[in-house]
Design a protein around this motif. Structure first.
Motif, PDB file in Angstrom:
ATOM      1  N   GLY A 113      40.217 -59.474  -4.613  1.00 15.69           N
ATOM      2  CA  GLY A 113      40.071 -59.873  -3.271  1.00 15.69           C
ATOM      3  C   GLY A 113      38.457 -59.994  -2.967  1.00 15.69           C
ATOM      4  N   PHE A 114      37.533 -59.201  -3.235  1.00 12.02           N
ATOM      5  CA  PHE A 114      36.187 -59.030  -3.311  1.00 12.02           C
ATOM      6  C   PHE A 114      35.565 -60.362  -4.036  1.00 12.02           C
ATOM      7  N   GLY A 115      36.204 -60.856  -5.053  1.00 10.44           N
ATOM      8  CA  GLY A 115      35.832 -61.804  -6.193  1.00 10.44           C
ATOM      9  C   GLY A 115      36.167 -63.222  -5.480  1.00 10.44           C
ATOM     10  N   ILE A 116      37.310 -63.322  -4.860  1.00  8.01           N
ATOM     11  CA  ILE A 116      37.570 -64.568  -4.041  1.00  8.01           C
ATOM     12  C   ILE A 116      36.813 -64.868  -2.625  1.00  8.01           C
ATOM     13  N   VAL A 117      36.214 -63.603  -2.021  1.00  7.02           N
ATOM     14  CA  VAL A 117      35.337 -63.534  -0.867  1.00  7.02           C
ATOM     15  C   VAL A 117      34.041 -64.249  -1.478  1.00  7.02           C
ATOM     16  N   LEU A 118      33.687 -63.748  -2.508  1.00  8.46           N
ATOM     17  CA  LEU A 118      32.425 -64.419  -3.096  1.00  8.46           C
ATOM     18  C   LEU A 118      32.236 -65.617  -3.528  1.00  8.46           C
ATOM     19  N   VAL A 119      33.341 -66.057  -4.120  1.00  6.55           N
ATOM     20  CA  VAL A 119      33.506 -67.596  -4.353  1.00  6.55           C
ATOM     21  C   VAL A 119      33.482 -68.482  -3.012  1.00  6.55           C
ATOM     22  N   LYS A 120      34.408 -68.052  -2.288  1.00 10.15           N
ATOM     23  CA  LYS A 120      34.609 -68.709  -0.910  1.00 10.15           C
ATOM     24  C   LYS A 120      33.430 -68.776  -0.079  1.00 10.15           C
ATOM     25  N   ALA A 121      32.716 -67.480  -0.145  1.00 11.05           N
ATOM     26  CA  ALA A 121      31.155 -67.582   0.516  1.00 11.05           C
ATOM     27  C   ALA A 121      30.258 -68.498   0.008  1.00 11.05           C
ATOM     28  N   GLU A 122      30.467 -68.799  -1.341  1.00 14.84           N
ATOM     29  CA  GLU A 122      29.481 -69.647  -2.119  1.00 14.84           C
ATOM     30  C   GLU A 122      28.228 -68.628  -2.237  1.00 14.84           C
ATOM     31  N   VAL A 123      28.437 -67.650  -2.563  1.00  9.71           N
ATOM     32  CA  VAL A 123      27.144 -66.922  -2.889  1.00  9.71           C
ATOM     33  C   VAL A 123      27.059 -66.444  -4.287  1.00  9.71           C
ATOM     34  N   ILE A 124      28.065 -67.088  -5.431  1.00  4.99           N
ATOM     35  CA  ILE A 124      27.964 -66.922  -6.879  1.00  4.99           C
ATOM     36  C   ILE A 124      27.324 -67.942  -7.572  1.00  4.99           C
TER      37      ILE A 124
END
Length: 163
Positions: free
Chosen positions: A39-50
Motif C-alpha cells: 500500500g505504501f508503495g502504491i501511494v508513493l507511485v501515485k503521489a509521483e514521488v519516486i
C-alpha cells in the motif's frame, strides 16, 4: 488409519489445530506488514514521488511538490508521535512503546550529507527504491545495491566511528 473418534485421532487433530494456530500467529503479522508495504508503495507511485525528475526538480528548487510531500510526512509523523505518547499506546504484544531521546552527534551531519548526495544522484532514498523496482524501473537496482553496500560498509566501520 486413525479414526477421529479414537484417543490418538483426537490428539492428532488437536496437534493439527495447534500448529495451524501457531502458523497463523507467526504469518499474519508478516502478511500485514507486506500488505502495508505494498500500500505504501502504491501511494508513493501515485503521489509521483519516486521519479528521478521529481527529485531533481526538488534539488534544483524548480518545484514544490516534493517539499510539500516531505512536510506532510513530517506532520503525520509528529502527530503520530503525539498520539502515541498522549494515549500511551502499546504494541500488538501489549508492550509499552518507548521512544528514546537521542543526543545530537556531528555524525548526523555527515550522514545526512552523504544521504542527500546519494538521493540527488540516484533519485531514490531507501523507501522509494522498492516502489521503483515494483513499478518496473529496474535501473533502481543500482541504488538498491549501493544502499546495501553502504549499510554493510557502515556496519564494518561502525566501531571506528565516534558515537
Amino acid at each position: 488409519m486413525i479414526q477421529e473418534n479414537s484417543f490418538a485421532g483426537k490428539i492428532q487433530k488437536a496437534q493439527s489445530n495447534a500448529s495451524n494456530t501457531a502458523f497463523l500467529r507467526d504469518v499474519l503479522p508478516m502478511l500485514s506488514v507486506l500488505i502495508i508495504g505494498i500500500g505504501f508503495g502504491i501511494v508513493l507511485v501515485k503521489a509521483e514521488v519516486i521519479g528521478w525528475f521529481q527529485v531533481q526538480q526538488m534539488f534544483r528548487f524548480e518545484a514544490a511538490h516534493m517539499y510539500l510531500v516531505i512536510m506532510s510526512a513530517i506532520g503525520v509523523g509528529a502527530l503520530s508521535l503525539f498520539v502515541v505518547k498522549r494515549l500511551q499506546l502499546r504494541t500488538l504484544q501489549n508492550e509499552a512503546i518507548k521512544i528514546k531521546e537521542k543526543p545530537f552527534q556531528k555524525g548526523v551531519i555527515y550522514g545526512g550529507l552523504l544521504f542527500g548526495m546519494g538521493w540527488a544522484i540516484t533519485g531514490a532514498c531507501p523507501g522509494p527504491i522498492y516502489a521503483q523496482l515494483g513499478s518496473g524501473e529496474y535501473l533502481a537496482l543500482i541504488p538498491f545495491v549501493g544502499a546495501l553496500l553502504g549499510s554493510y560498509f557502515y556496519a564494518y566501520v561502525r566501531t571506528y566511528l565516534p558515537h
